[in-house]
Write a protein that holds these residues in place. Structure first.
Motif, PDB file in Angstrom:
ATOM      1  N   GLU A  21       0.839  -1.212   0.000  1.00 52.09           N
ATOM      2  CA  GLU A  21       0.000   0.000   0.000  1.00 52.09           C
ATOM      3  C   GLU A  21       0.869   1.255   0.000  1.00 52.09           C
ATOM      4  OE1 GLU A  21      -3.373   0.731   0.115  1.00 52.09           O
ATOM      5  OE2 GLU A  21      -3.947  -1.356  -0.174  1.00 52.09           O
ATOM      6  N   LEU A  22       1.892   1.263   0.836  1.00 52.48           N
ATOM      7  CA  LEU A  22       2.781   2.421   0.915  1.00 52.48           C
ATOM      8  C   LEU A  22       3.519   2.637  -0.407  1.00 52.48           C
ATOM      9  CD1 LEU A  22       4.318   2.058   4.495  1.00 52.48           C
ATOM     10  CD2 LEU A  22       2.394   3.489   3.776  1.00 52.48           C
ATOM     11  N   ALA A  23       4.027   1.568  -0.987  1.00 56.66           N
ATOM     12  CA  ALA A  23       4.774   1.680  -2.242  1.00 56.66           C
ATOM     13  C   ALA A  23       3.876   2.186  -3.370  1.00 56.66           C
ATOM     14  CB  ALA A  23       5.396   0.333  -2.609  1.00 56.66           C
ATOM     15  N   ASN A  24       2.668   1.676  -3.447  1.00 54.66           N
ATOM     16  CA  ASN A  24       1.737   2.129  -4.488  1.00 54.66           C
ATOM     17  C   ASN A  24       1.415   3.608  -4.323  1.00 54.66           C
ATOM     18  OD1 ASN A  24       1.541  -0.316  -5.844  1.00 54.66           O
ATOM     19  ND2 ASN A  24      -0.138  -1.037  -4.567  1.00 54.66           N
ATOM     20  N   ALA A  25       1.216   4.047  -3.101  1.00 56.96           N
ATOM     21  CA  ALA A  25       0.925   5.465  -2.851  1.00 56.96           C
ATOM     22  C   ALA A  25       2.130   6.333  -3.189  1.00 56.96           C
ATOM     23  CB  ALA A  25       0.510   5.664  -1.397  1.00 56.96           C
ATOM     24  N   ALA A  26       3.319   5.895  -2.790  1.00 58.08           N
ATOM     25  CA  ALA A  26       4.535   6.694  -3.007  1.00 58.08           C
ATOM     26  C   ALA A  26       4.805   6.932  -4.487  1.00 58.08           C
ATOM     27  CB  ALA A  26       5.733   6.007  -2.350  1.00 58.08           C
ATOM     28  N   ARG A  27       4.403   6.006  -5.328  1.00 58.00           N
ATOM     29  CA  ARG A  27       4.617   6.151  -6.771  1.00 58.00           C
ATOM     30  C   ARG A  27       3.793   7.286  -7.370  1.00 58.00           C
ATOM     31  NH1 ARG A  27       4.043   0.352  -6.462  1.00 58.00           N
ATOM     32  NH2 ARG A  27       6.133  -0.530  -6.334  1.00 58.00           N
ATOM     33  N   LYS A  28       2.747   7.705  -6.677  1.00 61.61           N
ATOM     34  CA  LYS A  28       1.840   8.735  -7.194  1.00 61.61           C
ATOM     35  C   LYS A  28       2.291  10.160  -6.866  1.00 61.61           C
ATOM     36  CE  LYS A  28      -1.982   5.535  -6.703  1.00 61.61           C
ATOM     37  NZ  LYS A  28      -3.207   5.213  -5.967  1.00 61.61           N
ATOM     38  N   TYR A  29       3.224  10.307  -5.945  1.00 60.54           N
ATOM     39  CA  TYR A  29       3.636  11.640  -5.507  1.00 60.54           C
ATOM     40  C   TYR A  29       4.694  12.235  -6.410  1.00 60.54           C
ATOM     41  CZ  TYR A  29       1.340  10.178  -1.175  1.00 60.54           C
ATOM     42  OH  TYR A  29       0.436   9.727  -0.247  1.00 60.54           O
ATOM     43  N   LYS A  30       4.705  13.575  -6.489  1.00 54.92           N
ATOM     44  CA  LYS A  30       5.749  14.281  -7.233  1.00 54.92           C
ATOM     45  C   LYS A  30       7.059  14.262  -6.457  1.00 54.92           C
ATOM     46  CE  LYS A  30       2.825  17.233  -9.984  1.00 54.92           C
ATOM     47  NZ  LYS A  30       2.517  18.591 -10.426  1.00 54.92           N
ATOM     48  N   SER A  31       6.969  14.231  -5.139  1.00 57.39           N
ATOM     49  CA  SER A  31       8.153  14.195  -4.280  1.00 57.39           C
ATOM     50  C   SER A  31       8.660  12.765  -4.145  1.00 57.39           C
ATOM     51  CB  SER A  31       7.814  14.713  -2.881  1.00 57.39           C
ATOM     52  OG  SER A  31       7.299  16.012  -2.954  1.00 57.39           O
ATOM     53  N   VAL A  32       9.930  12.656  -3.799  1.00 54.69           N
ATOM     54  CA  VAL A  32      10.502  11.347  -3.476  1.00 54.69           C
ATOM     55  C   VAL A  32      10.307  11.146  -1.984  1.00 54.69           C
ATOM     56  CG1 VAL A  32      12.574   9.936  -3.475  1.00 54.69           C
ATOM     57  CG2 VAL A  32      12.199  11.574  -5.315  1.00 54.69           C
ATOM     58  N   ILE A  33       9.733   9.999  -1.607  1.00 54.61           N
ATOM     59  CA  ILE A  33       9.474   9.674  -0.204  1.00 54.61           C
ATOM     60  C   ILE A  33      10.440   8.562   0.205  1.00 54.61           C
ATOM     61  CG2 ILE A  33       7.765   8.893   1.487  1.00 54.61           C
ATOM     62  CD1 ILE A  33       6.828  11.448   0.205  1.00 54.61           C
ATOM     63  N   TYR A  34      11.070   8.751   1.358  1.00 59.49           N
ATOM     64  CA  TYR A  34      11.953   7.733   1.929  1.00 59.49           C
ATOM     65  C   TYR A  34      11.465   7.367   3.317  1.00 59.49           C
ATOM     66  CZ  TYR A  34      15.322   9.111  -1.661  1.00 59.49           C
ATOM     67  OH  TYR A  34      15.935   9.387  -2.852  1.00 59.49           O
ATOM     68  N   LEU A  35      11.759   6.149   3.729  1.00 61.05           N
ATOM     69  CA  LEU A  35      11.514   5.684   5.089  1.00 61.05           C
ATOM     70  C   LEU A  35      12.865   5.350   5.693  1.00 61.05           C
ATOM     71  CD1 LEU A  35       8.592   3.202   4.340  1.00 61.05           C
ATOM     72  CD2 LEU A  35       8.421   5.591   5.020  1.00 61.05           C
ATOM     73  N   ARG A  36      13.057   5.739   6.950  1.00 60.65           N
ATOM     74  CA  ARG A  36      14.323   5.437   7.613  1.00 60.65           C
ATOM     75  C   ARG A  36      14.033   4.833   8.980  1.00 60.65           C
ATOM     76  NH1 ARG A  36      18.826   9.622   7.253  1.00 60.65           N
ATOM     77  NH2 ARG A  36      17.186  11.042   7.865  1.00 60.65           N
ATOM     78  N   LYS A  37      14.712   3.725   9.250  1.00 56.93           N
ATOM     79  CA  LYS A  37      14.694   3.101  10.569  1.00 56.93           C
ATOM     80  C   LYS A  37      16.151   2.940  10.975  1.00 56.93           C
ATOM     81  CE  LYS A  37      13.740  -1.062  13.110  1.00 56.93           C
ATOM     82  NZ  LYS A  37      13.705  -2.494  12.925  1.00 56.93           N
ATOM     83  N   ASN A  38      16.488   3.562  12.099  1.00 56.23           N
ATOM     84  CA  ASN A  38      17.881   3.604  12.536  1.00 56.23           C
ATOM     85  C   ASN A  38      18.722   4.220  11.418  1.00 56.23           C
ATOM     86  OD1 ASN A  38      17.063   2.435  14.978  1.00 56.23           O
ATOM     87  ND2 ASN A  38      17.388   0.386  14.201  1.00 56.23           N
ATOM     88  N   HIS A  39      19.652   3.483  10.863  1.00 58.17           N
ATOM     89  CA  HIS A  39      20.511   4.033   9.817  1.00 58.17           C
ATOM     90  C   HIS A  39      20.180   3.464   8.442  1.00 58.17           C
ATOM     91  CE1 HIS A  39      22.885   6.058  12.802  1.00 58.17           C
ATOM     92  NE2 HIS A  39      22.986   4.932  13.473  1.00 58.17           N
ATOM     93  N   LYS A  40      19.100   2.670   8.353  1.00 56.99           N
ATOM     94  CA  LYS A  40      18.722   2.086   7.076  1.00 56.99           C
ATOM     95  C   LYS A  40      17.685   2.975   6.394  1.00 56.99           C
ATOM     96  CE  LYS A  40      18.665  -2.544   6.791  1.00 56.99           C
ATOM     97  NZ  LYS A  40      18.098  -3.897   7.018  1.00 56.99           N
TER      98      LYS A  40
END
Length: 86
Positions: A21-40
């Motif tokens: 769901e998150l990946a499908n939504a992120a593809r629709k945005y003009k901005s680049v979205i990143y997720l970070r957990k700790n240093h990953k």
């Protein structure tokens, strides 16, 4: 670039359906979205990268948005996370 931190409350963490769901939504945005957990860091458009973060219930996740509509896009993405986080 805008960032926002939140806790994942879903008892199963960030599982495959959630990541899809998150990946499908992120593809629709003009901005680049990143997720970070700790240093990953994972590009939110990539379901496998999201799963690679191994996010469990109670983990803190940082959302980063960079682009022309970053404020709007991160707000919508966070809203989606809250709707899936049950």
């Amino acid at each position: 670039m805008i960032t926002h931190k939140l806790l994942i409350k879903n008892p199963f963490g960030l599982h495959a359906a959630y990541a899809a769901e998150l990946a499908n939504a992120a593809r629709k945005y003009k901005s680049v979205i990143y997720l970070r957990k700790n240093h990953k860091l994972a590009n939110a458009k990539d379901m496998v990268a999201i799963l690679g973060l191994l996010v469990k219930s109670g983990d803190e996740l940082e959302i980063l948005a960079d682009g022309s509509e970053e404020a709007k896009d991160i707000k919508e993405f966070i809203k989606l996370i809250h709707s899936l986080d049950r």
